[in-house]
Design a protein around this motif. Structure first.
Motif, mmCIF file in Angstrom:
data_model
loop_
_atom_site.group_PDB
_atom_site.id
_atom_site.type_symbol
_atom_site.label_atom_id
_atom_site.label_comp_id
_atom_site.label_asym_id
_atom_site.label_seq_id
_atom_site.Cartn_x
_atom_site.Cartn_y
_atom_site.Cartn_z
ATOM 1 N N GLY A 56 -22.099 -104.550 -23.062
ATOM 2 C CA GLY A 56 -21.197 -103.724 -22.128
ATOM 3 C C GLY A 56 -21.699 -102.736 -21.356
ATOM 4 N N ASP A 57 -20.974 -101.719 -21.066
ATOM 5 C CA ASP A 57 -21.567 -100.368 -20.435
ATOM 6 C C ASP A 57 -22.132 -99.554 -21.511
ATOM 7 O OD1 ASP A 57 -21.966 -98.600 -18.563
ATOM 8 O OD2 ASP A 57 -20.179 -98.480 -17.615
ATOM 9 N N ILE A 58 -23.237 -99.699 -22.024
ATOM 10 C CA ILE A 58 -23.897 -98.750 -22.937
ATOM 11 C C ILE A 58 -24.310 -97.424 -22.472
ATOM 12 C CG2 ILE A 58 -25.964 -98.369 -24.015
ATOM 13 C CD1 ILE A 58 -24.541 -100.724 -25.195
ATOM 14 N N GLU A 59 -24.532 -97.226 -21.167
ATOM 15 C CA GLU A 59 -24.729 -95.751 -20.756
ATOM 16 C C GLU A 59 -23.418 -95.032 -20.811
ATOM 17 O OE1 GLU A 59 -26.496 -95.606 -17.225
ATOM 18 O OE2 GLU A 59 -28.371 -96.567 -17.552
ATOM 19 N N ALA A 60 -22.245 -95.519 -20.379
ATOM 20 C CA ALA A 60 -20.932 -94.979 -20.371
ATOM 21 C C ALA A 60 -20.574 -94.764 -21.871
ATOM 22 C CB ALA A 60 -20.031 -95.746 -19.643
#
Length: 336
Positions: free
Chosen positions: A177-181
């Motif tokens: 998924g959106d790991i950074e977020a």
């Protein structure tokens, strides 16, 4: 008769030397650790029936004071042990209140009151740490959470450096998924746990130092330690062996590993690792048997080991409105 050319003779000699070097390395690593049939169960005390709790009103999530993540840090993450660096970190958190904090540990304050937390180690710290000698030692604590063990070890006479994720290093995240977020969200939560460490340091007037970075790439000016403590942290790491390896390089005495006994474990000789993500928890990775960790430590020139079992107490799912329940732990103290 076949002839041996100069080049082929050279290769044979090189291979023999390489094989000899590998055998010498294997001897240095040594045999696997001696594994007990079943470690002794060390008695621990149950939580107090009716402790005096300090009233703490958690602030709304968006109103909690938390240092930003990620944040810049010096090359090599150097200089964090300097007095000026520690003073700046304390100043950034000078106004935090218990309501700004996430309380992983249940802590006892100077006036005898407690702040409710997810894990109650009060009175059972010696068993948790495997009975190690602390006076006059320098300890590296991996993953201090709210700091209950940090300041217990300090009160026992140790000089403690506590390492946690932060600045440019996130915890290890399970999934996609959106790991950074998601890292930003998770590290904001971690920042609230770190708030509780700094609040306790101020409350106890503690001298322990906190440093931040990757457990796999330690700040390169930490120096050497008598003891390194992994307090229920390996199950949260993508690469537990690498973390042990990095710590062993700068530890002259003992490496202490405390972790949860895998449910259903009957054979204490079994080197078992189970990939065990927990729904809703992005940093729960493994169930690790004690025999597995013992063998890892033996390869790191830490063959002299003691293993104990004990119970510690937690509020299920970290819900501080619930009663404490016992969880079985093991502690390995491995020395050179």
């Amino acid at each position: 008769m076949a002839t041996v050319t100069r080049s082929s003779s050279y290769l044979l000699t090189a291979r023999r030397k390489s094989a000899g070097a590998l055998r010498r390395i294997a001897r240095r690593v040594g045999p696997a650790a001696e594994l007990p049939e079943r470690p002794p169960l060390v008695a621990t005390s149950q939580p107090l029936a009716a402790p005096r709790y300090r009233a703490v009103t958690p602030k709304p999530e968006d109103e909690r004071t938390v240092p930003p993540w990620p944040a810049p840090i010096a090359a090599g993450r150097r200089g964090q042990l300097d007095h000026e660096f520690q003073a700046r970190q304390a100043a950034r958190r000078a106004d935090i209140e218990p309501g700004d904090c996430e309380w992983y540990h249940e802590v006892t304050l100077r006036d005898g009151e407690r702040i409710a937390g997810a894990w109650d180690l009060n009175g059972n710290e010696t068993q948790y740490l495997g009975g190690i000698d602390l006076p006059g030692t320098r300890v590296l604590e991996m993953g201090p959470a709210s700091g209950h063990l940090t300041f217990h070890m300090e009160r026992c006479g140790a000089t403690v450096v506590a390492l946690d994720a932060g600045f440019d290093a996130s915890i290890d995240m399970v999934g996609a998924g959106d790991i950074e977020a998601d890292e930003v969200k998770v590290m904001r939560f971690i920042g609230q746990v770190q708030n509780s460490w700094w609040w306790l340091k101020r409350h106890y007037d503690g001298g322990a130092k906190a440093v931040y970075g990757s457990i796999y790439d330690l700040p390169d000016d930490l120096g050497r330690f008598d003891t390194t403590v992994f307090a229920a942290i390996l199950l949260h790491l993508r690469d537990p062996y690498l973390a042990l390896q990095r710590a062993a390089r700068i530890t002259d005495g003992a490496v202490v590993v405390t972790d949860v006994v895998p449910p259903g474990l009957t054979d204490w000789h079994e080197s078992r690792v189970v990939f065990h993500p927990v729904e809703g928890n992005r940093n729960s990775w493994w169930q690790l048997s004690p025999a597995l960790i013992q063998r890892m430590l033996a390869t790191l020139y830490l063959p002299n080991q003691t293993v104990t079992r004990h119970f510690q107490y937690t509020r299920p799912w970290h819900d501080i409105t619930r009663a404490m329940e016992p969880v079985e732990f093991y502690t390995i103290v491995a020395r050179r």
